[in-house]
Design an enzyme around this catalytic site. Structure first.
Site, PDB file in Angstrom:
ATOM      1  NE  ARG A 123      -2.601   1.005   3.677  1.00  0.00           N
ATOM      2  CZ  ARG A 123      -3.470   1.163   4.672  1.00  0.00           C
ATOM      3  NH1 ARG A 123      -4.733   1.435   4.412  1.00  0.00           N
ATOM      4  NH2 ARG A 123      -3.093   1.033   5.915  1.00  0.00           N
ATOM      5  CG  ASP A 159      -3.742   2.814  11.693  1.00  0.00           C
ATOM      6  OD1 ASP A 159      -4.668   3.584  11.996  1.00  0.00           O
ATOM      7  OD2 ASP A 159      -3.863   1.935  10.826  1.00  0.00           O
TER       8      ASP A 159
HETATM    9  C1  LIG Z   1      -6.622   1.492   9.865  1.00  0.00           C
HETATM   10  C2  LIG Z   1      -5.628   0.682   9.136  1.00  0.00           C
HETATM   11  O1  LIG Z   1      -5.061   1.132   8.207  1.00  0.00           O
HETATM   12  S1  LIG Z   1      -5.246  -0.841   9.699  1.00  0.00           S
HETATM   13  C3  LIG Z   1      -3.757  -1.260   8.855  1.00  0.00           C
HETATM   14  C4  LIG Z   1      -2.601  -0.550   9.368  1.00  0.00           C
HETATM   15  N1  LIG Z   1      -2.253  -0.979  10.707  1.00  0.00           N
HETATM   16  C5  LIG Z   1      -1.469  -2.050  10.899  1.00  0.00           C
HETATM   17  O2  LIG Z   1      -1.031  -2.625   9.928  1.00  0.00           O
HETATM   18  C6  LIG Z   1      -1.174  -2.485  12.294  1.00  0.00           C
HETATM   19  C7  LIG Z   1      -0.350  -3.726  12.280  1.00  0.00           C
HETATM   20  N2  LIG Z   1      -0.055  -4.187  13.623  1.00  0.00           N
HETATM   21  C8  LIG Z   1       0.966  -3.729  14.317  1.00  0.00           C
HETATM   22  O3  LIG Z   1       1.678  -2.834  13.902  1.00  0.00           O
HETATM   23  C9  LIG Z   1       1.254  -4.384  15.645  1.00  0.00           C
HETATM   24  O4  LIG Z   1       0.553  -5.571  15.762  1.00  0.00           O
HETATM   25  C10 LIG Z   1       0.861  -3.526  16.862  1.00  0.00           C
HETATM   26  C11 LIG Z   1       1.676  -2.234  16.837  1.00  0.00           C
HETATM   27  C12 LIG Z   1      -0.601  -3.172  16.848  1.00  0.00           C
HETATM   28  C13 LIG Z   1       1.192  -4.314  18.128  1.00  0.00           C
HETATM   29  O5  LIG Z   1       2.547  -4.548  18.105  1.00  0.00           O
HETATM   30  P1  LIG Z   1       3.308  -5.272  19.327  1.00  0.00           P
HETATM   31  O6  LIG Z   1       2.787  -4.774  20.607  1.00  0.00           O
HETATM   32  O7  LIG Z   1       4.761  -5.134  19.033  1.00  0.00           O
HETATM   33  O8  LIG Z   1       2.890  -6.751  19.166  1.00  0.00           O
HETATM   34  P2  LIG Z   1       3.439  -7.967  20.008  1.00  0.00           P
HETATM   35  O9  LIG Z   1       4.485  -7.549  20.967  1.00  0.00           O
HETATM   36  O10 LIG Z   1       2.270  -8.681  20.552  1.00  0.00           O
HETATM   37  O11 LIG Z   1       4.098  -8.841  18.860  1.00  0.00           O
HETATM   38  C14 LIG Z   1       4.372 -10.204  19.014  1.00  0.00           C
HETATM   39  C15 LIG Z   1       5.036 -10.706  17.777  1.00  0.00           C
HETATM   40  O12 LIG Z   1       4.148 -10.575  16.672  1.00  0.00           O
HETATM   41  C16 LIG Z   1       4.754  -9.795  15.651  1.00  0.00           C
HETATM   42  N3  LIG Z   1       3.726  -8.950  15.052  1.00  0.00           N
HETATM   43  C17 LIG Z   1       2.818  -8.166  15.656  1.00  0.00           C
HETATM   44  N4  LIG Z   1       2.033  -7.586  14.747  1.00  0.00           N
HETATM   45  C18 LIG Z   1       2.452  -8.013  13.549  1.00  0.00           C
HETATM   46  C19 LIG Z   1       2.014  -7.756  12.227  1.00  0.00           C
HETATM   47  N5  LIG Z   1       0.981  -6.959  11.974  1.00  0.00           N
HETATM   48  N6  LIG Z   1       2.669  -8.351  11.209  1.00  0.00           N
HETATM   49  C20 LIG Z   1       3.706  -9.180  11.458  1.00  0.00           C
HETATM   50  N7  LIG Z   1       4.160  -9.461  12.693  1.00  0.00           N
HETATM   51  C21 LIG Z   1       3.532  -8.876  13.726  1.00  0.00           C
HETATM   52  C22 LIG Z   1       5.788  -8.953  16.334  1.00  0.00           C
HETATM   53  O13 LIG Z   1       6.793  -8.568  15.420  1.00  0.00           O
HETATM   54  C23 LIG Z   1       6.284  -9.918  17.397  1.00  0.00           C
HETATM   55  O14 LIG Z   1       7.179 -10.816  16.790  1.00  0.00           O
HETATM   56  P3  LIG Z   1       8.319 -11.615  17.643  1.00  0.00           P
HETATM   57  O15 LIG Z   1       7.616 -12.415  18.672  1.00  0.00           O
HETATM   58  O16 LIG Z   1       9.006 -12.413  16.615  1.00  0.00           O
HETATM   59  O17 LIG Z   1       9.178 -10.539  18.247  1.00  0.00           O
HETATM   60  O1  LIG Z   2      -6.918   1.727   6.074  1.00  0.00           O
HETATM   61  C1  LIG Z   2      -7.809   1.302   6.739  1.00  0.00           C
HETATM   62  C2  LIG Z   2      -8.651   2.125   7.545  1.00  0.00           C
HETATM   63  O2  LIG Z   2      -9.522   1.579   8.229  1.00  0.00           O
HETATM   64  O3  LIG Z   2      -8.441   3.348   7.514  1.00  0.00           O
HETATM   65 MG   LIG Z   3      -6.891   3.927   6.094  1.00  0.00          MG
END
Ligand SMILES: CC(=O)SCCNC(=O)CCNC(=O)[C@H](O)C(C)(C)COP(=O)(O)OP(=O)(O)OC[C@H]1O[C@@H](n2cnc3c(N)ncnc32)[C@H](O)[C@@H]1OP(=O)(O)O
Ligand SMILES: O=CC(=O)O
Ligand SMILES: [Mg+2]
Length: 568
Positions: free
Chosen positions: A183, A469
């Site tokens: 994206r 986010d």
């Molecule tokens: C409105 C929108 O646009 S939604 C789309 C955009 N938002 C996103 O993509 C959010 C994605 N998610 C994240 O960034 C994270 O999950 C967070 C920030 C919400 C939480 O992160 P953390 O607190 O670090 O998660 P946590 O400590 O539980 O992570 C555990 C493990 O999972 C992994 N992990 C957590 N989330 C993700 C993810 N989305 N993708 C891949 N790996 C992940 C971490 O890297 C960690 O790996 P490790 O055990 O090998 O070190």
């Molecule tokens: O990108 C996703 C959203 O919910 O905003």
């Molecule tokens: Mg969005």
């Protein structure tokens, strides 16, 4: 001309000179040998060509956004465009869904960080996608963007690895990995570290151009000609913006000599004006489309922004604006009907809950909320959905599996013709609920902490057990702004307090003290909470609502080299 060593890296002499740029391109970001693998002369020439061909179209589209805003501010409501009725009523379909992405029931999303990309690609589910984000989940610093490009190239090449020094753990890709969607940023964001013909590059063309240039050949090799690369396209407000993307894709395919329609994109319907343009957007992208997605968080933000001058359409507390509100349900239903009528995926959105490790009971509640949300989506007819965290994938997969069985999607089986009767009133219906002092406090606490994280390079964070986010932070910001602007009385808690500058000033002070207590003085002093509070407060109290939180805050993360930071 910069000389490259046999390993593809610039020689020491060349390094002193900086990047070897194409004509008219000026790189103002830090030099790094890794980044030079991405910022090659040919790749930059491609980005510059995109910019030259499309900059006026983008400028025009942004002017049209301003003009629409003026109309809404003068009292108009967004609605279906009578001029494009024939597109909405016409009998046409998008190009067939490529088999490689026919089944996309669970897509994990995350920023383009190295470990996250590996973890996401490895998430272990049978069929799913990874959506790598230069957008809501990424703070667009030079370092994050360029490292993100390096990470994606290594991921597509299959060579990506990561060593976690502290845990002495090495991360590598499994044999079976997810399909990658990328994206890019929205049309409105500039890239201030790359200048083309004397003006900042268009951020999304940099994201798209560099990624496409370096990876299309691997897609042809690994997926077969005609299948990929795949994209998500964010924050569009009108089909004219989709037309620009379609033309960008045509040009990229021609440059690469790959089949027309190889590039496929899912458009996020996440602005209020765009819900009235879904057919038109699909029509513009009909050779390159794999559907639409309900970007619910930006959609809520956009509802407030679009109605910034409509005090009769104030939102209740953020936590009360869920997918079961009539206007949100109508949006999702119409999106499903539109996509399935045109033969493409209708993707669901992101539940904000994430696993809560230290509290099993709270974790159970969070998981139940996610399952309920996903059940609603699959029963409504969505073909797949987003997961914010790998820990949620099994539960989400289970919900989709038990409702979709082995069918790859519901495009043919859930036509949702009943949604054809949805009206403009349904899509705009005022959300129900109440406004409270706690709502104002939570918006403030979350907004400041998010901006503080973003300023220090992190674009998605866990706060109070929810994923936050850029999109969710925007809701906090514009909601505070709206309540202040109209001196809203917060009576949902029986307190009946009127929101004023004075009250908000005290709330900011108290919430800053609370943040400091919660995270500890040391972390608080080391972080950028004071700067974040200043930015967030200014944005909530400014007489004219800023279009985007990140557009204003961006100036704080632009760092031009050799020295100093620069405002655009
Ligand atoms: C409105 C929108 O646009 S939604 C789309 C955009 N938002 C996103 O993509 C959010 C994605 N998610 C994240 O960034 C994270 O999950 C967070 C920030 C919400 C939480 O992160 P953390 O607190 O670090 O998660 P946590 O400590 O539980 O992570 C555990 C493990 O999972 C992994 N992990 C957590 N989330 C993700 C993810 N989305 N993708 C891949 N790996 C992940 C971490 O890297 C960690 O790996 P490790 O055990 O090998 O070190
Ligand atoms: O990108 C996703 C959203 O919910 O905003
Ligand atoms: Mg969005």
């Amino acid at each position: 001309m910069m000389s490259l060593g046999t390993n593809g890296y610039a020689s020491p002499a060349a390094r002193k000179m900086g990047y070897d740029v194409a004509e008219g391109v000026d790189i103002r970001g830090r030099y790094d040998e890794e980044f030079a693998r991405i910022l090659t002369k040919d790749a930059l020439r491609f980005v510059a060509e995109l910019q030259r061909e499309f900059r006026n179209h983008v400028k025009y589209a942004m002017e049209c956004r301003k003009e629409a805003k003026m109309r809404y501010n003068a009292g108009a409501l967004p609605g279906f465009d009578p001029a494009t009725r024939c597109v909405r009523e016409g009998d046409w379909a998008c190009a067939a869904v490529p088999p490689a992405v026919a089944d996309r029931r669970v897509e994990i999303t995350g920023p383009v960080e190295r470990k996250m990309i590996i973890n996401a690609l490895n998430s272990g589910a049978k069929v799913f996608m990874m959506h790598a984000d230069f957008e809501d989940a990424l703070s667009p610093s030079w370092e994050n963007l360029m490292r993100g490009q390096v990470n994606l190239k290594d991921a597509v090449d299959g060579t990506i690895s990561f060593r976690d020094q502290a845990r002495n753990r090495v991360y590598k890709l499994n044999n079976q990995i997810a399909k990658l969607f990328v994206r890019p940023r929205g049309w409105h964001l500039p890239e201030a570290h790359i200048f083309i013909d004397g003006e900042p590059a268009i951020g999304c063309l940099v994201d798209f151009g560099l990624y496409f240039y370096h990876n299309y050949a691997a897609f042809c090799r690994n997926q077969g000609a005609g299948f990929g690369p795949f994209f998500y396209l964010p924050k569009m407000e009108h089909s004219r913006e989709a037309r620009i993307w379609n033309n960008v894709f045509d040009k990229a395919e021609k440059m690469a000599g790959i089949e027309n329609g190889s590039i496929r994109a899912t458009v996020l319907i996440e602005t209020l004006p765009a819900v009235f343009q879904m057919d038109e957007i699909l029509y513009e992208l009909r050779d390159h489309s794999v559907g639409l997605n309900c970007g619910r968080w930006d959609y809520i933000f956009s509802y407030v922004k679009t109605f910034q001058a409509h005090p009769d359409r104030l939102l209740p507390d953020r936590v009360q604006v869920g997918m079961t509100q009539h206007f949100m349900r109508s949006y999702s239903d119409l999106l499903i009907r539109t996509c399935h009528r045109r033969g493409v995926h209708a993707m669901g959105g992101m539940a904000a809950q994430i696993p809560i490790r230290d509290d099993p009971a709270a974790n159970e509640v969070a998981l139940e909320l996610v399952k309920k949300d996903k059940l609603r989506e699959v029963r409504a007819g969505h073909d797949g959905t987003w997961a914010a965290h790998p820990g949620l994938i099994p539960a989400i997969m289970e919900v989709f599996n038990s409702n979709m069985g082995n069918a790859p999607n519901q495009i043919q089986t859930m036509k949702r013709e009943d949604a054809a009767t949805l009206t403009e009133e349904d899509l705009l219906q005022r959300p129900r609920g109440v406004r409270t002092m706690e709502g104002l406090r939570l918006n403030t606490r979350v907004g400041i902490q998010y901006v503080a994280a973003w300023l220090t390079g992190t674009g998605s964070v866990p706060l109070y057990n929810l994923m936050e986010d850029a999109a969710t932070a925007e809701i906090s910001r514009v909601q505070n702004w709206q309540w202040l602007k109209y001196g809203v009385v917060l009576d949902g808690d029986g307190l009946g307090v009127k929101v004023s500058l004075d009250l908000f000033g005290r709330v900011v002070e108290e919430e800053m003290a609370r943040i400091e207590r919660e995270i500890g003085r040391e972390k608080f002093n080391k972080g950028m909470y004071k700067e974040a509070s200043k930015i967030f407060t200014r944005q909530c109290t400014t007489p004219m609502l800023d279009d985007f939180l990140t557009l204003d805050a961006y100036n704080n993360i632009v760092i031009h080299h050799p020295k100093g930071s620069s405002r655009l």
